[in-house]
Design a protein around this motif. Structure first.
Motif, PDB file in Angstrom:
ATOM      1  N   PRO A  32       3.250   8.542  15.743  1.00 45.88           N
ATOM      2  CA  PRO A  32       2.514   8.531  14.454  1.00 45.88           C
ATOM      3  C   PRO A  32       3.302   7.812  13.371  1.00 45.88           C
ATOM      4  N   VAL A  33       2.592   7.405  12.279  1.00 51.12           N
ATOM      5  CA  VAL A  33       3.193   6.641  11.180  1.00 51.12           C
ATOM      6  C   VAL A  33       4.136   7.556  10.399  1.00 51.12           C
ATOM      7  N   VAL A  34       5.320   7.021  10.171  1.00 46.88           N
ATOM      8  CA  VAL A  34       6.281   7.788   9.371  1.00 46.88           C
ATOM      9  C   VAL A  34       6.038   7.497   7.897  1.00 46.88           C
ATOM     10  N   LEU A  35       6.630   8.333   7.044  1.00 46.37           N
ATOM     11  CA  LEU A  35       6.363   8.229   5.604  1.00 46.37           C
ATOM     12  C   LEU A  35       6.796   6.883   5.032  1.00 46.37           C
ATOM     13  N   THR A  36       7.950   6.391   5.424  1.00 51.93           N
ATOM     14  CA  THR A  36       8.456   5.113   4.874  1.00 51.93           C
ATOM     15  C   THR A  36       7.514   3.967   5.212  1.00 51.93           C
ATOM     16  N   GLU A  37       7.050   3.927   6.483  1.00 49.03           N
ATOM     17  CA  GLU A  37       6.124   2.867   6.880  1.00 49.03           C
ATOM     18  C   GLU A  37       4.792   2.972   6.128  1.00 49.03           C
ATOM     19  N   ALA A  38       4.307   4.193   5.910  1.00 48.26           N
ATOM     20  CA  ALA A  38       3.056   4.374   5.158  1.00 48.26           C
ATOM     21  C   ALA A  38       3.199   3.878   3.734  1.00 48.26           C
ATOM     22  N   VAL A  39       4.346   4.152   3.108  1.00 46.11           N
ATOM     23  CA  VAL A  39       4.562   3.683   1.731  1.00 46.11           C
ATOM     24  C   VAL A  39       4.571   2.161   1.684  1.00 46.11           C
ATOM     25  N   ILE A  40       5.230   1.534   2.669  1.00 52.51           N
ATOM     26  CA  ILE A  40       5.293   0.064   2.695  1.00 52.51           C
ATOM     27  C   ILE A  40       3.893  -0.523   2.890  1.00 52.51           C
ATOM     28  N   LEU A  41       3.104   0.055   3.806  1.00 51.59           N
ATOM     29  CA  LEU A  41       1.754  -0.470   4.051  1.00 51.59           C
ATOM     30  C   LEU A  41       0.845  -0.308   2.826  1.00 51.59           C
ATOM     31  N   VAL A  42       0.908   0.865   2.199  1.00 52.89           N
ATOM     32  CA  VAL A  42       0.080   1.085   1.008  1.00 52.89           C
ATOM     33  C   VAL A  42       0.494   0.152  -0.114  1.00 52.89           C
ATOM     34  N   SER A  43       1.824  -0.034  -0.275  1.00 49.82           N
ATOM     35  CA  SER A  43       2.305  -0.951  -1.318  1.00 49.82           C
ATOM     36  C   SER A  43       1.825  -2.373  -1.055  1.00 49.82           C
TER      37      SER A  43
END
Length: 316
Positions: A32-43
C-alpha cells in the motif's frame, strides 16, 4: 491557432511535464501507499492543476474581456472596442463582435435620428395648433370678457375682471408652452439669444438664480447642432429645477480649440451617481446625432454638471 488546439496544447504541456517527472524522478509508489509517497503525489497533482488553471486563464483571457464588454456595452456611448490583434478563432470572434458593434451603433444613430426628427416635427405641429387654435380662442375669450366687464355693473364687473386675469394667465402659460415646444427665437435670432430667453424664463417661472456665461468668439453652427445644444440645455435646466433642489444654475457656452462646449452646473444635492433616466438618455441620443460627447457628473451636496462637447465640422 484555433481555440481547440490552443487548449489542447496547454493541457498537453501540463500532462507531458507530469509524465516526464514520473518517468525520471526518483519516486516510486508502494502498495500500500505510504504517507510520504501520498504527499508527493498529491503535491504533484496540485502543482499540475495550478499550472493548468494558469495557462488556461492566459489562453482564455481574450474571451473574458469580450464577455465583460458584452455585459457592459452601451450603444449610447460609442467607440467601445477590443483590440483585434492575433489570429485564430478568438481573434476572429473579437473582430466580428467589433464589426457588429459598429453596425449596431450606426443603426442606433440612424433610428434615433429618425425618431428625434419625428419628435421635433410633432413638437412643431402641436405648437402651431396651440398657437393657432387655443391661443386665438383664448384671445377671443379675453376680448369678450373685456367687453362684458365694461358693460357690467358691480359686483359682476369685478368677477369678470378676475376671470379675465385667470384667462390671461392661462394664455401666457400656453404661449410659454409653445415657446418650449418650438423655440422660434432659435430660428430667428440664433443660439445665444435662444439660450438667454430660455434661462430668463426658468429664472422667472421656476425661481432659479441663473448665471449665464456665453463666449464672444462662438463660431457659426448649423441648425441641427444649435437645436441639440438648445435641447440639452433645456433638459438640464428642467432636471435641475425638478430633481436637484438647486438654488443656482450656471449655463456656459464657449469655444475651445476645435470644439464648442456647453456646460450646465447646478448647486443642488447631487446623487453621487448620475441617473440614466429618460431625459438623460434623450440627451445622449441627441448628442449622437452631431457626434458630440455628453459627460454627466453628480456629487453628493456638490451639485450636478452636464457638459456637452461638440466637435466643429470642417468646412469643405
Amino acid at each position: 491557432m484555433s481555440l481547440f488546439w490552443r487548449i489542447f496544447a496547454l493541457n498537453a504541456v501540463v500532462l507531458g511535464s507530469a509524465t516526464a517527472l514520473l518517468l525520471w524522478a526518483p519516486v516510486t509508489v508502494s502498495v500500500p501507499v505510504v504517507l510520504t509517497e501520498a504527499v508527493i503525489l498529491v503535491s504533484g497533482l496540485v502543482v499540475m492543476l495550478v499550472a493548468n488553471a494558469a495557462l488556461l486563464r492566459i489562453g482564455l483571457a481574450p474571451l473574458d474581456r469580450l464577455t465583460r464588454l458584452m455585459a457592459t456595452v452601451d450603444l449610447l456611448r460609442p467607440g467601445q472596442r477590443l483590440p483585434e490583434g492575433g489570429r485564430g478563432e478568438t481573434a476572429e470572434l473579437i473582430r466580428t463582435f467589433n464589426a457588429m458593434l459598429e453596425r449596431l451603433e450606426h443603426e442606433r444613430a440612424s433610428s434615433s435620428a429618425r425618431a428625434l426628427f419625428a419628435q421635433e416635427a410633432e413638437r412643431r405641429r402641436i405648437a402651431q395648433e396651440l398657437h393657432d387654435e387655443v391661443g386665438q380662442s383664448m384671445t377671443a375669450i379675453l376680448l369678450s370678457l373685456e367687453r362684458a366687464a365694461d358693460d357690467a355693473d358691480e359686483p359682476l364687473r369685478g368677477e369678470l375682471r378676475q376671470v379675465q386675469e385667470i384667462t390671461r394667465g392661462s394664455l401666457d402659460e400656453v404661449r410659454r408652452l409653445v415657446r418650449r415646444l418650438r423655440p422660434g427665437v432659435l430660428e430667428d435670432l440664433g443660439l445665444v439669444s435662444a439660450l438667454t430667453s430660455l434661462t430668463s424664463e426658468f429664472a422667472t417661472h421656476v425661481g432659479l438664480r441663473v448665471v449665464r456665461r456665453f463666449g464672444t468668439d462662438l463660431p457659426a453652427l448649423d441648425h441641427q447642432t444649435e437645436l441639440v445644444l438648445y435641447r440639452v440645455a433645456q433638459e438640464a435646466l428642467t432636471n435641475a429645477a425638478r430633481h436637484a433642489e438647486a438654488d443656482r444654475v450656471e449655463v456656459s457656452l464657449r469655444h475651445t480649440g476645435e470644439t464648442v462646449v456647453l456646460a450646465v452646473v447646478d448647486d443642488g444635492r447631487g446623487t453621487g451617481v448620475a441617473r440614466e433616466g429618460a431625459g438623460m438618455r434623450g440627451m445622449r441620443e441627441r448628442a449622437l446625432l452631431i457626434g458630440a460627447t455628453l459627460d454627466v457628473t453628480s456629487q453628493p451636496q456638490a451639485g450636478t454638471t452636464v457638459r456637452l462637447t461638440v466637435p466643429l465640422r470642417k468646412q469643405p
